[in-house]
Scaffold this motif. Sequence first.
Motif, short mmCIF file in Angstrom:
data_model
loop_
_atom_site.label_atom_id
_atom_site.label_comp_id
_atom_site.label_asym_id
_atom_site.label_seq_id
_atom_site.Cartn_x
_atom_site.Cartn_y
_atom_site.Cartn_z
N ASP A 147 0.83 -1.20 0.00
CA ASP A 147 0.00 0.00 0.00
C ASP A 147 0.87 1.26 0.00
O ASP A 147 0.62 2.20 -0.75
CB ASP A 147 -0.91 0.00 1.23
N GLU A 148 1.92 1.25 0.82
CA GLU A 148 2.76 2.45 0.91
C GLU A 148 3.52 2.72 -0.38
O GLU A 148 3.54 3.84 -0.88
CB GLU A 148 3.76 2.33 2.07
N VAL A 149 4.14 1.70 -0.95
CA VAL A 149 4.95 1.95 -2.13
C VAL A 149 4.09 2.36 -3.32
O VAL A 149 4.51 3.18 -4.15
CB VAL A 149 5.84 0.72 -2.46
N LEU A 150 2.86 1.86 -3.39
CA LEU A 150 1.98 2.26 -4.48
C LEU A 150 1.42 3.66 -4.29
O LEU A 150 1.48 4.49 -5.19
CB LEU A 150 0.84 1.25 -4.63
N THR A 151 0.85 3.93 -3.10
CA THR A 151 0.19 5.22 -2.90
C THR A 151 1.18 6.36 -2.69
O THR A 151 0.94 7.48 -3.14
CB THR A 151 -0.78 5.15 -1.71
N LEU A 152 2.30 6.07 -2.03
CA LEU A 152 3.26 7.14 -1.72
C LEU A 152 4.29 7.33 -2.84
O LEU A 152 4.50 8.45 -3.30
CB LEU A 152 3.98 6.83 -0.40
N TYR A 153 4.90 6.26 -3.26
CA TYR A 153 5.98 6.40 -4.25
C TYR A 153 5.46 6.45 -5.69
O TYR A 153 5.81 7.35 -6.45
CB TYR A 153 6.99 5.27 -4.08
N PHE A 154 4.62 5.48 -6.06
CA PHE A 154 4.09 5.50 -7.42
C PHE A 154 3.09 6.63 -7.60
O PHE A 154 3.14 7.36 -8.60
CB PHE A 154 3.43 4.16 -7.75
N GLY A 155 2.19 6.79 -6.65
CA GLY A 155 1.12 7.77 -6.79
C GLY A 155 1.50 9.19 -6.44
O GLY A 155 0.76 10.12 -6.77
N HIS A 156 2.67 9.39 -5.77
CA HIS A 156 3.04 10.74 -5.34
C HIS A 156 4.47 11.11 -5.70
O HIS A 156 4.72 12.16 -6.29
CB HIS A 156 2.82 10.87 -3.83
#
Length: 255
Positions: free
Chosen positions: A155-164
């Motif tokens: 969840d973190e790597v997708l929402t924070l890194y990929f999504g932001h």
Amino acid sequence: MSRELGPVDHGRLLEVLEIEARVLGEVAHTASAEAPVPTAPGWTLGELLRHVGSVHRVTLGWLREGHKPAQWQRFPHQEETVAEYYASGRDALIAELAAHDPADHAATWWSADPTYGFWRRRTLHETLVHRVDVERAAGVDHPAVAADLATDGVDEVLTLYFGHKLALLGLTGTRHGTVGIQTGGHSWIARAGPETMDAWRCSPEEARSADELVSGDPANVYLWLWGRAAPTAVVSSRGHDLAAQLWALLRLATR
């Protein structure tokens, strides 16, 4: 009460951070500082331990100064060993995080979560991923990652890194498409293209309707997204082109 942005509550994140950070330091003592890190090509174990110590210190600066510090101790002092440098930064950061409610305001680099809880989560996954690196350098073939932590890390790597983070870096994809990700009873969509980069939690049905679907054991999906597992660690339902783009973009976001 703090906002919980992921599958794991902040109390467990802090508890496991203390364990992961201690294990990382202990495992680093079992191998030569010159041992290569297979999952971080070009790095030695000693360089990796110093890097984590530096990350812990810059995080402490964010918390104490209210912004990213211009300067922080990036290397051991002349009289310090790398292990001592790592341990002192680790202990200071964990003490700072433990002294504050996760809902307390803190400067972060994500406007969606300006709290101490952000740094509990970010520090836990920074430390956990590098604990895996250290164990691989020490000869551990299959480092363990608990399923709930792996799911939270997805969840973190997708929402924070990929999504932001990619947007902060001005990076986009070259091919339009969506990738559904399913693991640990949770689902996400990652959408890439020349004009947009975003990711969000979704229903299982939405994930399955994406252009490509990636699934697998939580630890495998987590480590794959962080570039610590081979492509065969996950299952791709409709080829590998869009999954490969997702993977490559995350290498840029997380380096």
